[in-house]
Design a protein around this motif. Sequence first.
Motif, PDB file in Angstrom:
ATOM      1  N   UNK A   7       0.828  -1.191   0.000  1.00 35.99           N
ATOM      2  CA  UNK A   7       0.000   0.000   0.000  1.00 35.99           C
ATOM      3  C   UNK A   7       0.874   1.257   0.000  1.00 35.99           C
ATOM      4  N   UNK A   8       1.911   1.260   0.816  1.00 32.62           N
ATOM      5  CA  UNK A   8       2.820   2.408   0.891  1.00 32.62           C
ATOM      6  C   UNK A   8       3.565   2.599  -0.427  1.00 32.62           C
ATOM      7  N   UNK A   9       3.949   1.505  -1.055  1.00 30.48           N
ATOM      8  CA  UNK A   9       4.665   1.557  -2.335  1.00 30.48           C
ATOM      9  C   UNK A   9       3.782   2.224  -3.401  1.00 30.48           C
ATOM     10  N   UNK A  10       2.518   1.810  -3.455  1.00 29.59           N
ATOM     11  CA  UNK A  10       1.587   2.387  -4.427  1.00 29.59           C
ATOM     12  C   UNK A  10       1.370   3.865  -4.115  1.00 29.59           C
ATOM     13  N   UNK A  11       1.193   4.191  -2.849  1.00 29.86           N
ATOM     14  CA  UNK A  11       0.966   5.592  -2.467  1.00 29.86           C
ATOM     15  C   UNK A  11       2.152   6.488  -2.823  1.00 29.86           C
ATOM     16  N   UNK A  35     -11.677  12.959 -17.107  1.00 26.96           N
ATOM     17  CA  UNK A  35     -10.259  12.740 -16.785  1.00 26.96           C
ATOM     18  C   UNK A  35     -10.101  12.291 -15.338  1.00 26.96           C
ATOM     19  N   UNK A  36     -10.843  12.910 -14.437  1.00 27.70           N
ATOM     20  CA  UNK A  36     -10.758  12.525 -13.024  1.00 27.70           C
ATOM     21  C   UNK A  36     -11.290  11.113 -12.795  1.00 27.70           C
ATOM     22  N   UNK A  37     -12.345  10.743 -13.509  1.00 30.41           N
ATOM     23  CA  UNK A  37     -12.866   9.378 -13.407  1.00 30.41           C
ATOM     24  C   UNK A  37     -11.821   8.365 -13.884  1.00 30.41           C
ATOM     25  N   UNK A  38     -11.176   8.686 -14.991  1.00 31.19           N
ATOM     26  CA  UNK A  38     -10.131   7.797 -15.519  1.00 31.19           C
ATOM     27  C   UNK A  38      -8.964   7.705 -14.546  1.00 31.19           C
ATOM     28  N   UNK A  39      -8.622   8.821 -13.928  1.00 33.20           N
ATOM     29  CA  UNK A  39      -7.539   8.840 -12.948  1.00 33.20           C
ATOM     30  C   UNK A  39      -7.860   7.897 -11.784  1.00 33.20           C
ATOM     31  N   UNK A  40      -9.102   7.902 -11.355  1.00 38.27           N
ATOM     32  CA  UNK A  40      -9.512   7.001 -10.269  1.00 38.27           C
ATOM     33  C   UNK A  40      -9.394   5.541 -10.694  1.00 38.27           C
ATOM     34  N   UNK A  41      -9.740   5.237 -11.944  1.00 37.43           N
ATOM     35  CA  UNK A  41      -9.587   3.872 -12.451  1.00 37.43           C
ATOM     36  C   UNK A  41      -8.126   3.442 -12.413  1.00 37.43           C
ATOM     37  N   UNK A  42      -7.236   4.347 -12.797  1.00 41.75           N
ATOM     38  CA  UNK A  42      -5.803   4.037 -12.779  1.00 41.75           C
ATOM     39  C   UNK A  42      -5.354   3.747 -11.343  1.00 41.75           C
ATOM     40  N   UNK A  43      -5.802   4.573 -10.418  1.00 40.65           N
ATOM     41  CA  UNK A  43      -5.435   4.376  -9.015  1.00 40.65           C
ATOM     42  C   UNK A  43      -5.926   3.021  -8.509  1.00 40.65           C
ATOM     43  N   UNK A  44      -7.160   2.678  -8.824  1.00 38.79           N
ATOM     44  CA  UNK A  44      -7.708   1.391  -8.381  1.00 38.79           C
ATOM     45  C   UNK A  44      -6.931   0.223  -8.965  1.00 38.79           C
ATOM     46  N   UNK A  45      -6.555   0.330 -10.223  1.00 38.92           N
ATOM     47  CA  UNK A  45      -5.776  -0.755 -10.842  1.00 38.92           C
ATOM     48  C   UNK A  45      -4.411  -0.871 -10.181  1.00 38.92           C
ATOM     49  N   UNK A  50      -1.191  -4.490  -5.802  1.00 38.89           N
ATOM     50  CA  UNK A  50      -0.618  -4.816  -4.495  1.00 38.89           C
ATOM     51  C   UNK A  50       0.892  -4.908  -4.547  1.00 38.89           C
ATOM     52  N   UNK A  51       1.430  -6.010  -4.012  1.00 39.68           N
ATOM     53  CA  UNK A  51       2.886  -6.163  -3.936  1.00 39.68           C
ATOM     54  C   UNK A  51       3.527  -6.274  -5.314  1.00 39.68           C
ATOM     55  N   UNK A  52       2.782  -6.704  -6.316  1.00 43.34           N
ATOM     56  CA  UNK A  52       3.332  -6.778  -7.680  1.00 43.34           C
ATOM     57  C   UNK A  52       3.698  -5.387  -8.195  1.00 43.34           C
ATOM     58  N   UNK A  53       2.949  -4.371  -7.756  1.00 44.55           N
ATOM     59  CA  UNK A  53       3.247  -3.005  -8.176  1.00 44.55           C
ATOM     60  C   UNK A  53       4.641  -2.605  -7.697  1.00 44.55           C
ATOM     61  N   UNK A  54       5.008  -3.020  -6.488  1.00 44.12           N
ATOM     62  CA  UNK A  54       6.309  -2.649  -5.908  1.00 44.12           C
ATOM     63  C   UNK A  54       7.476  -3.256  -6.655  1.00 44.12           C
ATOM     64  N   UNK A  55       7.217  -4.335  -7.393  1.00 44.76           N
ATOM     65  CA  UNK A  55       8.319  -4.981  -8.118  1.00 44.76           C
ATOM     66  C   UNK A  55       8.483  -4.442  -9.543  1.00 44.76           C
ATOM     67  N   UNK A  66      -1.443   2.265 -18.199  1.00 44.21           N
ATOM     68  CA  UNK A  66      -2.786   1.966 -17.703  1.00 44.21           C
ATOM     69  C   UNK A  66      -3.723   3.144 -18.001  1.00 44.21           C
ATOM     70  N   UNK A  67      -3.239   4.357 -17.867  1.00 42.36           N
ATOM     71  CA  UNK A  67      -4.052   5.539 -18.181  1.00 42.36           C
ATOM     72  C   UNK A  67      -4.425   5.561 -19.666  1.00 42.36           C
ATOM     73  N   UNK A  68      -3.452   5.274 -20.528  1.00 41.81           N
ATOM     74  CA  UNK A  68      -3.729   5.212 -21.969  1.00 41.81           C
ATOM     75  C   UNK A  68      -4.782   4.140 -22.268  1.00 41.81           C
ATOM     76  N   UNK A  69      -4.608   2.975 -21.675  1.00 41.39           N
ATOM     77  CA  UNK A  69      -5.566   1.890 -21.906  1.00 41.39           C
ATOM     78  C   UNK A  69      -6.959   2.251 -21.389  1.00 41.39           C
ATOM     79  N   UNK A  70      -7.031   2.916 -20.251  1.00 40.15           N
ATOM     80  CA  UNK A  70      -8.323   3.334 -19.700  1.00 40.15           C
ATOM     81  C   UNK A  70      -9.005   4.325 -20.641  1.00 40.15           C
TER      82      UNK A  70
END
Length: 187
Positions: A7-11, A35-45, A50-55, A66-70
Amino acid sequence: MAESNAFECVLRAWEAHERALLAFLILRAPDRHAAEDLLQEVFLKAMRQGKDFCSLENPRAWLFQVARNAMIDAARLVKPHNELSDELAETLAAAPASERVPVDELDACVERNLPALEAEDRHIIEACDLQGQTVRAYAEANQLTLAAAKSRLLRARKRLRDTLVMNCQIRFDDTGQVCCHTPRPSA
């Protein structure tokens, strides 16, 4: 503890790149709210990673991808439409309700010919095309791979189409759309 670290890594990554992501999305989205809705989708993804993001070697690149894909996904969902002129709206309102486009008139023919298909073809067409089940869900429910289910659905649709062409004398226009048909009377 591992969840807390993820969680800290993502933040940390989010705090470092959120403004740039929002600016990127604002330039490309129809409006700021989108744009703000899409930004929230990126954050949720990112959070779901989780820990995979940190690696990730380059979290910034991942976030922008992810933003482009959204944005692409959102654009695919938009159905363009034009306002009807008053004259055309009045013409459509005055048209008899029984007038339907040719492809809509096929429902009786489909009902009559669907039982003539093999059980396997009928089952997948009813599930995916008539009841709205996704091919993925159908594959899982029937212990098939996704590729096998897609192939089975494609073949079943072809066989149904051939049956409809033969039994309902369907004809197609230059674009491949149903233009007309002459259903045979039910026996």
